[in-house]
Design a protein around this motif. Structure first.
Motif, PDB file in Angstrom:
ATOM      1  N   ALA A 388       0.837  -1.203   0.000  1.00  0.00           N
ATOM      2  CA  ALA A 388       0.000   0.000   0.000  1.00  0.00           C
ATOM      3  C   ALA A 388       0.876   1.260   0.000  1.00  0.00           C
ATOM      4  O   ALA A 388       0.616   2.209  -0.750  1.00  0.00           O
ATOM      5  N   VAL A 389       1.935   1.249   0.820  1.00  0.00           N
ATOM      6  CA  VAL A 389       2.832   2.412   0.901  1.00  0.00           C
ATOM      7  C   VAL A 389       3.489   2.662  -0.456  1.00  0.00           C
ATOM      8  O   VAL A 389       3.531   3.783  -0.969  1.00  0.00           O
ATOM      9  N   LYS A 390       3.996   1.576  -1.064  1.00  0.00           N
ATOM     10  CA  LYS A 390       4.686   1.710  -2.365  1.00  0.00           C
ATOM     11  C   LYS A 390       3.697   2.183  -3.435  1.00  0.00           C
ATOM     12  O   LYS A 390       4.058   2.983  -4.309  1.00  0.00           O
ATOM     13  N   LEU A 391       2.480   1.679  -3.369  1.00  0.00           N
ATOM     14  CA  LEU A 391       1.481   2.082  -4.362  1.00  0.00           C
ATOM     15  C   LEU A 391       1.156   3.570  -4.217  1.00  0.00           C
ATOM     16  O   LEU A 391       1.090   4.296  -5.210  1.00  0.00           O
ATOM     17  N   ILE A 392       0.993   4.017  -2.972  1.00  0.00           N
ATOM     18  CA  ILE A 392       0.683   5.445  -2.762  1.00  0.00           C
ATOM     19  C   ILE A 392       1.834   6.305  -3.296  1.00  0.00           C
ATOM     20  O   ILE A 392       1.617   7.321  -3.956  1.00  0.00           O
ATOM     21  N   ASP A 393       3.101   5.875  -3.042  1.00  0.00           N
ATOM     22  CA  ASP A 393       4.268   6.609  -3.585  1.00  0.00           C
ATOM     23  C   ASP A 393       4.147   6.708  -5.102  1.00  0.00           C
ATOM     24  O   ASP A 393       4.366   7.772  -5.696  1.00  0.00           O
ATOM     25  N   GLU A 394       3.823   5.583  -5.718  1.00  0.00           N
ATOM     26  CA  GLU A 394       3.729   5.522  -7.181  1.00  0.00           C
ATOM     27  C   GLU A 394       2.617   6.451  -7.693  1.00  0.00           C
ATOM     28  O   GLU A 394       2.787   7.176  -8.677  1.00  0.00           O
ATOM     29  N   LEU A 395       1.481   6.444  -6.986  1.00  0.00           N
ATOM     30  CA  LEU A 395       0.355   7.285  -7.401  1.00  0.00           C
ATOM     31  C   LEU A 395       0.701   8.766  -7.270  1.00  0.00           C
ATOM     32  O   LEU A 395       0.321   9.583  -8.113  1.00  0.00           O
ATOM     33  N   MET A 396       1.454   9.095  -6.218  1.00  0.00           N
ATOM     34  CA  MET A 396       1.870  10.492  -6.020  1.00  0.00           C
ATOM     35  C   MET A 396       2.778  10.921  -7.179  1.00  0.00           C
ATOM     36  O   MET A 396       2.668  12.030  -7.692  1.00  0.00           O
ATOM     37  N   ASP A 397       3.713  10.019  -7.578  1.00  0.00           N
ATOM     38  CA  ASP A 397       4.617  10.325  -8.700  1.00  0.00           C
ATOM     39  C   ASP A 397       3.811  10.563  -9.972  1.00  0.00           C
ATOM     40  O   ASP A 397       4.074  11.506 -10.721  1.00  0.00           O
ATOM     41  N   LEU A 398       2.830   9.687 -10.202  1.00  0.00           N
ATOM     42  CA  LEU A 398       2.006   9.823 -11.412  1.00  0.00           C
ATOM     43  C   LEU A 398       1.270  11.152 -11.411  1.00  0.00           C
ATOM     44  O   LEU A 398       1.157  11.823 -12.440  1.00  0.00           O
ATOM     45  N   LYS A 399       0.766  11.527 -10.245  1.00  0.00           N
ATOM     46  CA  LYS A 399       0.007  12.784 -10.149  1.00  0.00           C
ATOM     47  C   LYS A 399       0.932  13.980 -10.401  1.00  0.00           C
ATOM     48  O   LYS A 399       0.574  14.907 -11.109  1.00  0.00           O
ATOM     49  N   ASP A 400       2.145  13.895  -9.798  1.00  0.00           N
ATOM     50  CA  ASP A 400       3.120  14.983 -10.016  1.00  0.00           C
ATOM     51  C   ASP A 400       3.403  15.153 -11.499  1.00  0.00           C
ATOM     52  O   ASP A 400       3.444  16.259 -12.026  1.00  0.00           O
ATOM     53  N   LYS A 401       3.606  13.999 -12.187  1.00  0.00           N
ATOM     54  CA  LYS A 401       3.918  14.045 -13.642  1.00  0.00           C
ATOM     55  C   LYS A 401       2.754  14.662 -14.394  1.00  0.00           C
ATOM     56  O   LYS A 401       2.942  15.456 -15.308  1.00  0.00           O
ATOM     57  N   LYS A 402       1.533  14.287 -14.004  1.00  0.00           N
ATOM     58  CA  LYS A 402       0.341  14.766 -14.699  1.00  0.00           C
ATOM     59  C   LYS A 402       0.182  16.280 -14.536  1.00  0.00           C
ATOM     60  O   LYS A 402      -0.279  16.968 -15.430  1.00  0.00           O
ATOM     61  N   GLU A 403       0.563  16.758 -13.357  1.00  0.00           N
ATOM     62  CA  GLU A 403       0.329  18.168 -13.054  1.00  0.00           C
ATOM     63  C   GLU A 403       1.391  19.081 -13.621  1.00  0.00           C
ATOM     64  O   GLU A 403       1.235  20.298 -13.597  1.00  0.00           O
ATOM     65  N   VAL A 404       2.518  18.490 -14.098  1.00  0.00           N
ATOM     66  CA  VAL A 404       3.609  19.340 -14.644  1.00  0.00           C
ATOM     67  C   VAL A 404       3.120  20.051 -15.894  1.00  0.00           C
ATOM     68  O   VAL A 404       2.460  19.480 -16.737  1.00  0.00           O
TER      69      VAL A 404
END
Ligand SMILES: Cc1cc2nc3c(=O)[nH]c(=O)nc-3n(C[C@H](O)[C@H](O)[C@H](O)COP(=O)(O)O)c2cc1C
Length: 404
Positions: A388-404
């Motif tokens: 769950a922790v690793k997945l949340i990290d991954e989702l945060m990265d994806l969101k950061d990329k999307k928002e750039v």
């Protein structure tokens, strides 16, 4: 996730209430979670439980007297107050509540509470009439005004045999409040997370239904970890026997259609949507109102397709929203998951194979692969909370990329 409070300092303040005994268990639970626990007792609390209990559990001196010089020299009420990540005053007597609300600092506990700059949590415990007394209620309101978090007492049979409000909540509740405050970095603060979990149940008649083996463990772990990281979490759950994670908005559903409706009502405001539920792909065309009688020959149930919730979310994704699906397969895991990612317009698929040992339904571990449009990450076998922790990290990265 066993030592989730590693490196955290928790100060427990115990006052003169019959419920003081519960704090031995709270202390033990916090120690097991890795916290450095310091206990301060009022003189009156000594009538209810011996400080040796806490000293043995914590390996730290239990402080009672502000002017005690029999330990390494520093001004303890100040140094402890500064060192603490959180201070829990439980059980909080009417007396200590009154003192803290009015800035009185005439013993070690009230003085430390005044000196502490960390979050202070108070759990009142007392006789119902003392609790309902307007003076106590005014004092509790005052504490809230001064940013104390107050854990409401629960109803029950009190030590004085009265029945009513005033009972200290169970130990787990107290520890959950500490965990919410101190465990994990709060990098999801301000974010809204929707998690679906568990198995849907498709009724055949009032007695029988079609379901699957999902336990809800993976989704519940994600909801819990997202909550601990500060998110505002909504958990829509089908059948599961897991404990509901604390501090989440919990919506219980039965069928795939119920789940679809609940998701549709909630998805728009979400930053992250994680679909860990095992939703039935098919449901009976007709649901009999009466129990279907057993006959000698075979029985046929006509099934129809259910709504595809992940596809709906992928197609109706809002700007910057991250949609995560799960794929559980018995063969061609990666190919099927990649195809699912495209077909459902999801941002990420968490693929797990039922054939892999320690993976899939019911167990406490999982071995997953994260599949995104341009990447694939295979994780080792690990506890579901770590996944769950690793997945949340991954989702945060994806969101950061999307928002750039
Ligand atoms: C058996 C017994 C049980 C008590 N339980 C409570 C209680 O649950 N809550 C409370 O506010 N006071 C309780 N009291 C009264 C407090 O101990 C008393 O008000 C005391 O002055 C509180 O001191 P302290 O706040 O410094 O610990 C109890 C007293 C006795 C004798």
């Amino acid at each position: 996730m066993n030592k989730i409070l590693d490196g955290k300092t928790v100060v427990l303040g115990i006052s003169g209430s019959i419920a003081a005994y519960k704090m031995a268990n709270v202390t033990s639970m916090l120690i097991k979670l890795g916290a450095d626990v310091h206990v301060i007792m009022t003189k009156n609390a000594l009538n209810f439980i011996n400080p040796i209990t806490f000293e043995t559990l914590t390996n730290n001196k239990c402080l009672v007297d502000t002017f005690d010089r029999n330990f390494e020299f520093h001004v303890s009420h100040v140094s402890l107050g500064q060192k603490a990540d959180v201070m829990l005053i439980a059980p909080a007597s009417a007396n200590i509540i009154s003192k803290m609300a009015n800035g009185i600092a005439d013993d070690m506990l009230s003085t430390t509470a005044l000196a502490a700059t960390c979050k202070k949590i108070v759990a009142p415990a007392m006789n119902t009439h003392m609790y309902n007394n307007r003076i106590t209620q005014d004092n509790i309101e005052k504490l809230k005004k001064y940013d104390f978090e107050v854990i409401d007492p629960v109803k029950g049979i009190l030590a004085c045999r009265d029945i009513g409000d005033g009972k200290l909540p169970d130990e787990e509740t107290l520890v959950n409040h500490i965990l919410r405050e101190t465990a994990c970095s709060k990098d999801l603060k301000g974010k809204k997370v929707l998690v679906t979990a568990g198995a849907t149940m498709e009724a055949i008649d009032p007695v029988r239904y079609i379901t699957n083996h999902s336990s809800g463990k993976m989704g519940y772990a994600i909801a819990k970890m997202a909550m601990l990281r500060g998110a505002d979490v909504t958990l829509i759950s089908g059948n599961s026997t897991e404990d509901i994670p604390p501090f989440v908005n919990f919506i219980k559903v039965k069928s795939a259609m119920d789940m679809f409706k609940a998701v549709k009502e909630n998805y728009k405001e979400m930053d992250f949507i994680i679909k860990a539920a095992a939703v039935a792909d098919y449901t009976p065309v007709n649901v009999s109102e009466e129990k279907i009688k057993k006959k000698d020959d075979d029985m046929f149930i006509k099934l129809k397709r259910t709504e595809d919730i992940l596809k709906f979310l992928g197609e109706n994704k809002l700007k910057n929203q991250i949609v995560c699906g799960f794929a559980m397969e018995t063969s061609n895991l990666i190919e099927n998951a990649k195809e699912k990612l495209k077909r459902k317009k999801a941002d990420i698929i968490v693929a797990n194979s039922l054939k892999e040992e320690g993976s899939g339904f019911k167990g406490d571990t999982n071995k997953v692969t994260f599949i995104t449009e341009d990447d694939m990450k295979a994780l080792d076998l690990m506890p579901k909370e770590e996944v769950a922790v690793k997945l949340i990290d991954e989702l945060m990265d994806l969101k950061d990329k999307k928002e750039v």
